[in-house]
Enzyme design. Structure first.
Site, PDB file in Angstrom:
ATOM      1  N   ASP A 110       0.865  -1.183   0.000  1.00 45.27           N
ATOM      2  CA  ASP A 110       0.000   0.000   0.000  1.00 45.27           C
ATOM      3  C   ASP A 110       0.905   1.238   0.000  1.00 45.27           C
ATOM      4  O   ASP A 110       1.476   1.602   1.022  1.00 45.27           O
ATOM      5  CB  ASP A 110      -0.902  -0.039   1.247  1.00 45.27           C
ATOM      6  CG  ASP A 110      -1.704   1.248   1.416  1.00 45.27           C
ATOM      7  OD1 ASP A 110      -1.612   2.134   0.550  1.00 45.27           O
ATOM      8  OD2 ASP A 110      -2.425   1.341   2.428  1.00 45.27           O
TER       9      ASP A 110
ATOM     10  N   GLN B 245       0.930   6.602   0.969  1.00 45.24           N
ATOM     11  CA  GLN B 245       1.724   7.692   1.539  1.00 45.24           C
ATOM     12  C   GLN B 245       3.144   7.706   0.975  1.00 45.24           C
ATOM     13  O   GLN B 245       3.891   8.662   1.215  1.00 45.24           O
ATOM     14  CB  GLN B 245       1.818   7.558   3.074  1.00 45.24           C
ATOM     15  CG  GLN B 245       0.503   7.602   3.800  1.00 45.24           C
ATOM     16  CD  GLN B 245      -0.146   8.984   3.775  1.00 45.24           C
ATOM     17  OE1 GLN B 245       0.497   9.990   3.500  1.00 45.24           O
ATOM     18  NE2 GLN B 245      -1.433   9.027   4.049  1.00 45.24           N
TER      19      GLN B 245
ATOM     20  N   LYS C 283      -3.728  12.215  -2.600  1.00 44.88           N
ATOM     21  CA  LYS C 283      -2.611  12.521  -1.686  1.00 44.88           C
ATOM     22  C   LYS C 283      -1.375  12.943  -2.476  1.00 44.88           C
ATOM     23  O   LYS C 283      -0.417  13.444  -1.929  1.00 44.88           O
ATOM     24  CB  LYS C 283      -2.281  11.298  -0.828  1.00 44.88           C
ATOM     25  CG  LYS C 283      -3.431  10.909   0.108  1.00 44.88           C
ATOM     26  CD  LYS C 283      -3.066   9.726   0.960  1.00 44.88           C
ATOM     27  CE  LYS C 283      -4.276   8.996   1.500  1.00 44.88           C
ATOM     28  NZ  LYS C 283      -4.958   9.677   2.574  1.00 44.88           N
TER      29      LYS C 283
ATOM     30  N   CYS D  40      -7.782   6.358  10.798  1.00 50.15           N
ATOM     31  CA  CYS D  40      -8.170   5.091  10.147  1.00 50.15           C
ATOM     32  C   CYS D  40      -7.151   3.995  10.448  1.00 50.15           C
ATOM     33  O   CYS D  40      -6.874   3.150   9.580  1.00 50.15           O
ATOM     34  CB  CYS D  40      -8.331   5.248   8.646  1.00 50.15           C
ATOM     35  SG  CYS D  40      -9.697   6.316   8.213  1.00 50.15           S
TER      36      CYS D  40
HETATM   37  C1  LIG Z   1      -1.628   4.326   4.111  1.00 48.45           C
HETATM   38  C2  LIG Z   1      -2.976   4.565   3.523  1.00 48.45           C
HETATM   39  N1  LIG Z   1      -3.581   3.571   2.846  1.00 48.45           N
HETATM   40  C3  LIG Z   1      -4.780   3.736   2.294  1.00 48.45           C
HETATM   41  C4  LIG Z   1      -5.447   4.922   2.413  1.00 48.45           C
HETATM   42  C5  LIG Z   1      -6.800   5.047   1.787  1.00 48.45           C
HETATM   43  O1  LIG Z   1      -6.816   6.022   0.783  1.00 48.45           O
HETATM   44  P1  LIG Z   1      -8.174   6.308   0.040  1.00 48.45           P
HETATM   45  O2  LIG Z   1      -9.147   6.722   1.104  1.00 48.45           O
HETATM   46  O3  LIG Z   1      -7.870   7.414  -0.904  1.00 48.45           O
HETATM   47  O4  LIG Z   1      -8.577   5.057  -0.619  1.00 48.45           O
HETATM   48  C6  LIG Z   1      -4.881   5.971   3.113  1.00 48.45           C
HETATM   49  C7  LIG Z   1      -5.601   7.240   3.329  1.00 48.45           C
HETATM   50  O5  LIG Z   1      -5.443   7.890   4.343  1.00 48.45           O
HETATM   51  C8  LIG Z   1      -3.593   5.792   3.684  1.00 48.45           C
HETATM   52  O6  LIG Z   1      -2.980   6.772   4.347  1.00 48.45           O
END
Ligand SMILES: Cc1ncc(COP(=O)(O)O)c(C=O)c1O
Length: 406
Positions: A200, A203, A226, A364
């Site tokens: 993932d 960031q 982001k 989150c």
């Molecule tokens: C590490 C990470 N993964 C996934 C996400 C999810 O991103 P999105 O809400 O744009 O799908 C975020 C969002 O804060 C994140 O920081």
């Protein structure tokens, strides 16, 4: 040829930051948009907007070309072998759900193990829990050490012949830790070469040069908003050989070869995974964002943020009673903390009155909050436009909050 931009001059590229009213320190939640992105999106709507892939008229051809050019741009940006490996989704969350529901449902069985880490965003936890409820996979969790690094010894001990997937965050949005995903991938593949690794990178793409082939993983996901691009667009990169084996995630227009009521055949990836009209304007906006970021250089952005992070940690020395979460070396510009004199929500409210925008809550990432025994932290996160002035405003705001709450 994109002109090279000096990072100190970049703030003026962001209309919303003009006038100095706000010190925006919530870029990890969503970054502000440069003029180049706003203009690229307006240009589509003002000059050649149409649906893509279908029309024979010139508007549609121009829009299709611009849309598909972004696929190539994304492939180059993350070091993919081919633009055929780039699937456009709605966001990182959808990219992970796509892998879980397509690859996961096709190739995993009851008892197979999926390894996550304690610092995952909910977007990389809940899709695997849904799969657990559907087919009975087992979720295992790599623990996090006190400084916010992953316990890689524990990870190695966790691998078994039942482990089929490791899905791990590249840069933690709650702690700023940069995980050595190349090493994690190598450990997984040494144990069992067919094991799949998903990273993932939501960031990471904003702070680091990413090369998916060098990492050696199978899937890499990120989200456009982001990366100084618009909301509504995300990316799933997958090795072509893996994508080819996966069934569709959603059905509809643009992903089919032939539809009959008795039987339907599907296009090859990436079209197979892009059912329906995509986020045309947003994809083109993402292309402008990547071009913009590349004009500055990710290395320059990383150095700027590292410099500001050091400056911030020095300045915070003047504020008593702070505890920081995530102190690993070479971390990204994400600073999470609590204060022994006030609740994060009260602190953020006072900071807002001082013109400083930070995030509070669990980000989150409830499991990592539980790991550190807190419900919430204050999080200040840096972007390429962040300045020492923003850090000074934050520090002064914290001193004010301490005076009022302490
Ligand atoms: C590490 C990470 N993964 C996934 C996400 C999810 O991103 P999105 O809400 O744009 O799908 C975020 C969002 O804060 C994140 O920081």
């Amino acid at each position: 040829m994109v002109e090279k931009v000096i990072i100190e001059n970049c703030r003026s590229d962001f209309p919303v930051l003009q006038g100095g009213a706000v010190s925006y320190l919530d870029s990890a939640a969503s970054a502000q948009k440069p003029r180049a992105v706003i203009d690229a999106m307006s240009e589509v709507m003002e000059t050649h907007y149409s649906n893509i892939h279908r029309g024979l008229y010139s508007f549609s051809q121009v829009t299709t070309e611009k849309f598909e050019a972004v696929r190539k741009m994304v492939a180059g940006f993350i070091g993919a072998e081919s633009d055929k490996e780039i699937v456009f989704t709605r966001n990182a969350t959808e990219s992970i759900n796509l892998v879980a529901q397509s690859w996961g449902r096709e190739f995993l069985e009851k008892g197979d193990e999926v390894i996550l880490s304690e610092m995952e965003h909910h977007a990389n936890i809940v899709p695997w829990q849904l799969l657990r409820d559907q087919i009975g996979v087992v979720i295992k969790v790599v623990p996090v050490l006190d400084d916010g690094t992953l316990d890689l010894d524990a990870f190695e001990r966790m691998l078994t012949p039942q482990t089929k997937l490791v899905s791990v965050v590249h840069v933690s949005n709650a702690l700023g830790t940069v995980n050595d995903v190349k090493k994690i991938t190598a450990i997984a593949k040494d144990f069992y070469p067919a094991m799949k690794v998903l990273v993932d990178g939501s960031q990471a793409v904003v702070h680091k040069v990413v090369d998916v082939q060098d990492i050696g993983c199978d899937f890499y996901v990120f989200t456009g908003h982001k990366l100084y691009g618009p909301t509504g667009v995300g990316v799933l990169w997958g090795k072509y050989g893996v994508l080819e084996t996966m069934p569709p995630y959603q059905g509809g227009g643009d992903m089919i070869e032939k539809v009959e009521f008795s039987h339907t055949t599907y296009k090859k990836p990436p079209a197979r995974f892009e059912a329906g009209t995509p986020a045309i304007i947003e994809v083109i906006g993402l292309g402008a964002a990547i071009e913009y970021v590349q004009s500055i250089g990710i290395d320059a952005i990383m150095a700027h943020e590292a410099d500001l992070l050091g400056y911030a940690m020095d300045k915070f020395g003047s504020v008593d009673g702070l505890t920081f979460y995530g102190t690993a070396p070479d971390k990204a510009g994400i600073i999470s903390f609590t204060a022994d004199w006030g609740h994060p929500s009260d602190i953020a409210t006072i900071l807002d009155q001082c013109g400083v925008a930070v995030r509070t809550g669990h980000h989150c990432c409830q499991p990592i909050m539980a790991r550190f025994d807190v419900d919430a932290t204050v999080r200040a996160s840096l972007g390429l436009y962040s300045s020492k002035g923003d850090i000074d405003a934050l520090t002064n705001g914290l001193l004010k909050a301490k005076e009022l709450l302490g």
